[in-house]
Design a protein around this motif. Sequence first.
Motif, mmCIF file in Angstrom:
data_model
loop_
_atom_site.group_PDB
_atom_site.id
_atom_site.type_symbol
_atom_site.label_atom_id
_atom_site.label_comp_id
_atom_site.label_asym_id
_atom_site.label_seq_id
_atom_site.Cartn_x
_atom_site.Cartn_y
_atom_site.Cartn_z
ATOM 1 N N GLN A 1 -60.191 4.073 -67.438
ATOM 2 C CA GLN A 1 -60.601 2.765 -67.280
ATOM 3 C C GLN A 1 -60.069 2.145 -68.791
ATOM 4 O OE1 GLN A 1 -63.920 4.008 -70.620
ATOM 5 N NE2 GLN A 1 -62.892 4.622 -72.342
ATOM 6 N N ARG B 1 -70.669 3.400 -63.000
ATOM 7 C CA ARG B 1 -69.358 3.506 -63.578
ATOM 8 C C ARG B 1 -68.305 2.707 -62.529
ATOM 9 N NH1 ARG B 1 -68.050 4.973 -68.342
ATOM 10 N NH2 ARG B 1 -66.576 5.933 -68.031
ATOM 11 N N GLN B 2 -68.477 1.420 -62.762
ATOM 12 C CA GLN B 2 -67.782 0.313 -61.746
ATOM 13 C C GLN B 2 -67.989 -0.642 -62.033
ATOM 14 O OE1 GLN B 2 -65.944 0.657 -57.368
ATOM 15 N NE2 GLN B 2 -67.184 -0.997 -57.637
ATOM 16 N N TYR B 3 -66.881 -1.510 -63.108
ATOM 17 C CA TYR B 3 -67.055 -2.693 -63.482
ATOM 18 C C TYR B 3 -66.624 -3.143 -64.685
ATOM 19 C CZ TYR B 3 -68.793 -0.269 -68.174
ATOM 20 O OH TYR B 3 -68.771 -0.036 -69.373
ATOM 21 N N PRO C 1 -59.065 -2.580 -59.946
ATOM 22 C CA PRO C 1 -57.989 -1.616 -60.157
ATOM 23 C C PRO C 1 -56.902 -2.551 -60.906
ATOM 24 C CG PRO C 1 -58.126 -2.602 -57.790
ATOM 25 C CD PRO C 1 -59.180 -3.471 -58.240
ATOM 26 N N ALA D 1 -64.907 -4.307 -58.781
ATOM 27 C CA ALA D 1 -63.668 -3.117 -58.624
ATOM 28 C C ALA D 1 -62.442 -4.081 -59.633
ATOM 29 C CB ALA D 1 -63.910 -2.306 -57.973
ATOM 30 N N SER E 1 -63.430 2.219 -64.157
ATOM 31 C CA SER E 1 -63.853 2.741 -62.425
ATOM 32 C C SER E 1 -63.722 4.649 -62.427
ATOM 33 C CB SER E 1 -62.733 2.177 -61.998
ATOM 34 O OG SER E 1 -62.133 2.744 -60.107
#
Length: 235
Positions: free
Chosen positions: A106, A76-78, A222, A220, A102
């Motif tokens: 998303q 769940r981080q890509y 952001p 990551a 993240s």
Amino acid sequence: MRRIALIGTLTAIAVFLAACGQDGAASDESSSIAASSQIEVVESIAGSSSEASAETESSIDSTRLAEPYFAIFAGRQYVAQYNYRQFTSEALEDRALTVAVSGADQAIRVSGEGTDTTSLILDGQAYEIDNLNRTIDRNENADPAETPEDAGIIAAPPFKDIGSTYVGTWEELGFTYEEYYAANGDRMFYYFEGTALKRIRSASGENEFILDVIEISDKAAPELIALPEDYEWLP
């Protein structure tokens, strides 16, 4: 306030291509695109994939080529970047798709001829962003926890969920591909050159959807999961 939901964009994305034929083959040019960093991600994460396997019950063998990618999606981080083709009212058009995840947040951005939109889930709130008109619409009634069924292939192709079953490995058009049955009954096909994932194909009944992989990274991002500061908010 008009109702905006993530499923609207996902449904538009999942217009399946009859022109691709039963084998779902896309152009050689689009299928040959892959960033070199993708292989580095696979090699770096392969060593830890056995640990992820122990955490989640599954019938997927950890030696499969798709396993490092399943681990990325499950983390769940890509950031995943794809190309695909979609029928519009007038023509078959190329689309670029970027999925940034993240945790629970998303962003799914689709761009192409005459379109550039982002479906964003941020801090439990859903937004629809029009990057061409530079506007933001908020859907206060949406429940980000309710992921539409169509979102599976877009946001995170089936990873190590209970019920994902490895079917077999074959050769086709110069690719090695692995087939899986997803928990929802769909058939999933992952095409590789060496260890690099080049294409993801899903088949649900007679419908097919093909994503040509540009890059999948566990880094990551952001900056991709954020509200633009200078866009107009719609009422």
